[in-house]
Every structure is written in structure tokens, then in C-alpha cells.
Design a protein around this motif. Sequence first.
Motif, PDB file in Angstrom:
ATOM      1  N   ALA A 205       0.832  -1.208   0.000  1.00 39.23           N
ATOM      2  CA  ALA A 205       0.000   0.000   0.000  1.00 39.23           C
ATOM      3  C   ALA A 205       0.865   1.256   0.000  1.00 39.23           C
ATOM      4  N   ARG A 206       1.936   1.258   0.784  1.00 37.63           N
ATOM      5  CA  ARG A 206       2.852   2.411   0.826  1.00 37.63           C
ATOM      6  C   ARG A 206       3.483   2.637  -0.542  1.00 37.63           C
ATOM      7  N   LEU A 207       3.954   1.559  -1.168  1.00 33.32           N
ATOM      8  CA  LEU A 207       4.587   1.675  -2.479  1.00 33.32           C
ATOM      9  C   LEU A 207       3.602   2.193  -3.526  1.00 33.32           C
ATOM     10  N   MET A 208       2.354   1.733  -3.470  1.00 34.64           N
ATOM     11  CA  MET A 208       1.326   2.225  -4.392  1.00 34.64           C
ATOM     12  C   MET A 208       1.114   3.723  -4.194  1.00 34.64           C
ATOM     13  N   THR A 209       1.000   4.152  -2.932  1.00 29.40           N
ATOM     14  CA  THR A 209       0.786   5.557  -2.620  1.00 29.40           C
ATOM     15  C   THR A 209       1.939   6.421  -3.108  1.00 29.40           C
ATOM     16  N   GLU A 210       3.168   5.907  -3.002  1.00 35.03           N
ATOM     17  CA  GLU A 210       4.355   6.661  -3.408  1.00 35.03           C
ATOM     18  C   GLU A 210       4.619   6.608  -4.909  1.00 35.03           C
ATOM     19  N   GLY A 211       3.807   5.851  -5.638  1.00 37.52           N
ATOM     20  CA  GLY A 211       3.985   5.787  -7.082  1.00 37.52           C
ATOM     21  C   GLY A 211       5.152   4.922  -7.525  1.00 37.52           C
ATOM     22  N   ALA A 212       5.525   3.952  -6.715  1.00 37.92           N
ATOM     23  CA  ALA A 212       6.622   3.056  -7.054  1.00 37.92           C
ATOM     24  C   ALA A 212       6.286   2.257  -8.318  1.00 37.92           C
ATOM     25  N   PRO A 213       7.290   1.900  -9.093  1.00 40.15           N
ATOM     26  CA  PRO A 213       7.047   1.146 -10.326  1.00 40.15           C
ATOM     27  C   PRO A 213       6.772  -0.337 -10.050  1.00 40.15           C
ATOM     28  N   ILE A 214       5.566  -0.630  -9.580  1.00 44.43           N
ATOM     29  CA  ILE A 214       5.160  -2.004  -9.264  1.00 44.43           C
ATOM     30  C   ILE A 214       4.857  -2.720 -10.577  1.00 44.43           C
ATOM     31  N   THR A 215       5.535  -3.837 -10.798  1.00 39.68           N
ATOM     32  CA  THR A 215       5.354  -4.582 -12.047  1.00 39.68           C
ATOM     33  C   THR A 215       4.588  -5.878 -11.839  1.00 39.68           C
ATOM     34  N   GLU A 216       4.371  -6.255 -10.603  1.00 36.60           N
ATOM     35  CA  GLU A 216       3.501  -7.390 -10.293  1.00 36.60           C
ATOM     36  C   GLU A 216       2.777  -7.069  -8.995  1.00 36.60           C
ATOM     37  N   GLN A 217       1.466  -7.005  -9.078  1.00 42.24           N
ATOM     38  CA  GLN A 217       0.657  -6.657  -7.910  1.00 42.24           C
ATOM     39  C   GLN A 217       0.736  -7.755  -6.843  1.00 42.24           C
ATOM     40  N   LEU A 218       0.399  -7.391  -5.637  1.00 42.38           N
ATOM     41  CA  LEU A 218       0.399  -8.318  -4.508  1.00 42.38           C
ATOM     42  C   LEU A 218      -0.487  -9.525  -4.825  1.00 42.38           C
ATOM     43  N   ARG A 219       0.101 -10.714  -4.646  1.00 41.78           N
ATOM     44  CA  ARG A 219      -0.664 -11.943  -4.882  1.00 41.78           C
ATOM     45  C   ARG A 219      -0.199 -13.012  -3.909  1.00 41.78           C
ATOM     46  N   ARG A 220      -1.062 -13.998  -3.726  1.00 42.42           N
ATOM     47  CA  ARG A 220      -0.763 -15.122  -2.832  1.00 42.42           C
ATOM     48  C   ARG A 220      -0.480 -16.362  -3.663  1.00 42.42           C
ATOM     49  N   ASN A 221       0.627 -17.027  -3.373  1.00 42.43           N
ATOM     50  CA  ASN A 221       0.953 -18.291  -4.020  1.00 42.43           C
ATOM     51  C   ASN A 221       0.439 -19.444  -3.170  1.00 42.43           C
ATOM     52  N   PRO A 222       0.092 -20.567  -3.779  1.00 42.55           N
ATOM     53  CA  PRO A 222      -0.487 -21.685  -3.033  1.00 42.55           C
ATOM     54  C   PRO A 222       0.441 -22.276  -1.976  1.00 42.55           C
ATOM     55  N   TRP A 223       1.734 -22.036  -2.062  1.00 45.95           N
ATOM     56  CA  TRP A 223       2.674 -22.623  -1.095  1.00 45.95           C
ATOM     57  C   TRP A 223       2.904 -21.740   0.125  1.00 45.95           C
ATOM     58  N   GLY A 224       2.073 -20.714   0.313  1.00 47.74           N
ATOM     59  CA  GLY A 224       2.127 -19.922   1.534  1.00 47.74           C
ATOM     60  C   GLY A 224       2.997 -18.685   1.446  1.00 47.74           C
ATOM     61  N   GLU A 225       3.076 -18.100   0.284  1.00 49.65           N
ATOM     62  CA  GLU A 225       3.904 -16.911   0.102  1.00 49.65           C
ATOM     63  C   GLU A 225       3.058 -15.809  -0.517  1.00 49.65           C
ATOM     64  N   TRP A 226       3.177 -14.601   0.040  1.00 51.86           N
ATOM     65  CA  TRP A 226       2.629 -13.407  -0.588  1.00 51.86           C
ATOM     66  C   TRP A 226       3.784 -12.736  -1.306  1.00 51.86           C
ATOM     67  N   LEU A 227       3.522 -12.153  -2.475  1.00 52.79           N
ATOM     68  CA  LEU A 227       4.594 -11.638  -3.306  1.00 52.79           C
ATOM     69  C   LEU A 227       4.148 -10.419  -4.088  1.00 52.79           C
ATOM     70  N   THR A 228       5.048  -9.461  -4.235  1.00 52.92           N
ATOM     71  CA  THR A 228       4.875  -8.336  -5.154  1.00 52.92           C
ATOM     72  C   THR A 228       6.238  -8.039  -5.761  1.00 52.92           C
ATOM     73  N   ARG A 229       6.251  -7.428  -6.932  1.00 52.60           N
ATOM     74  CA  ARG A 229       7.516  -7.105  -7.595  1.00 52.60           C
ATOM     75  C   ARG A 229       7.508  -5.661  -8.070  1.00 52.60           C
ATOM     76  N   LEU A 230       8.698  -5.050  -8.000  1.00 49.75           N
ATOM     77  CA  LEU A 230       8.953  -3.720  -8.534  1.00 49.75           C
ATOM     78  C   LEU A 230      10.116  -3.860  -9.507  1.00 49.75           C
ATOM     79  N   THR A 231      10.215  -2.943 -10.448  1.00 48.77           N
ATOM     80  CA  THR A 231      11.344  -2.966 -11.373  1.00 48.77           C
ATOM     81  C   THR A 231      11.941  -1.571 -11.448  1.00 48.77           C
TER      82      THR A 231
END
Length: 128
Positions: free
Chosen positions: A80-106
Amino acid sequence: MNIVASTVVFTVDDLAGSRHFFTTYLGFREVLDTPDFTWLGRDDAAADILLRRRDLERPRERAAQPVVAFAVTDLAREHARLMTEGAPITEQLRRNPWGEWLTRLTDPNGIVVELTEWIAPGGHPGVG
């Protein structure tokens, strides 16, 4: 062997762009800045980052896209902070089936920063 510190080295075309990305969005600070390289650090367990200016006289090599991954706490809040600051998010927050939450910036030089949080299956980021 006893490893006491780690440094990830990236060779980039735009030194200032990568320095701005890591200091603005990910809380790194400049440890040393020269015309040819910048050393960035944090006061937590993150590896240091050395940004090295590409030698312009050498032909650019095609390489795999560099990725640095950081395990963090309260990823939902960070996203949420990164979104507010306009960070270059290239993959939105998502949950993987093996128990990991992940987001990516470039960053401007193509360095992918992966932020993850490990959680119990069925949980939410920031919760156990």
C-alpha cells in the motif's frame, strides 16, 4: 568460513536512476557514492547493494533479468505504501499456493525487486 555480510552487485546504465529507486522506495541509504559506483546499505538484515556503472566501451551483453528478493514483514502495508508513493510495481500483490505473498517492482535499469512474506496457508499478509 564465516560469512559476515552479503553484497549484491548490479551493473547498470543509469546509476542515478537505480540509486533513486533503492533509496526512495526500499529504504536503502548511500554508504559510498562515486562517479563509477554507489554502495547502498540498510541497518537490518538486507544484503548491501553495489550499483556499478556499465563500462560504455564494452559491448552490452544480453543477460537474464537480475532479481533481488527480500523477505519482509507486513507486506500488505508495504505494498500500500509503495502504491501511494507511485513506485514502479510490475507485479501486484498476490498469494501463491505454497504460503507466500509476493509483489515485484522494477527499477529503471530492469532490476527486479521481489518482496515476499511467508504466511500460514489460508492466512493474510501481515498475519502470522
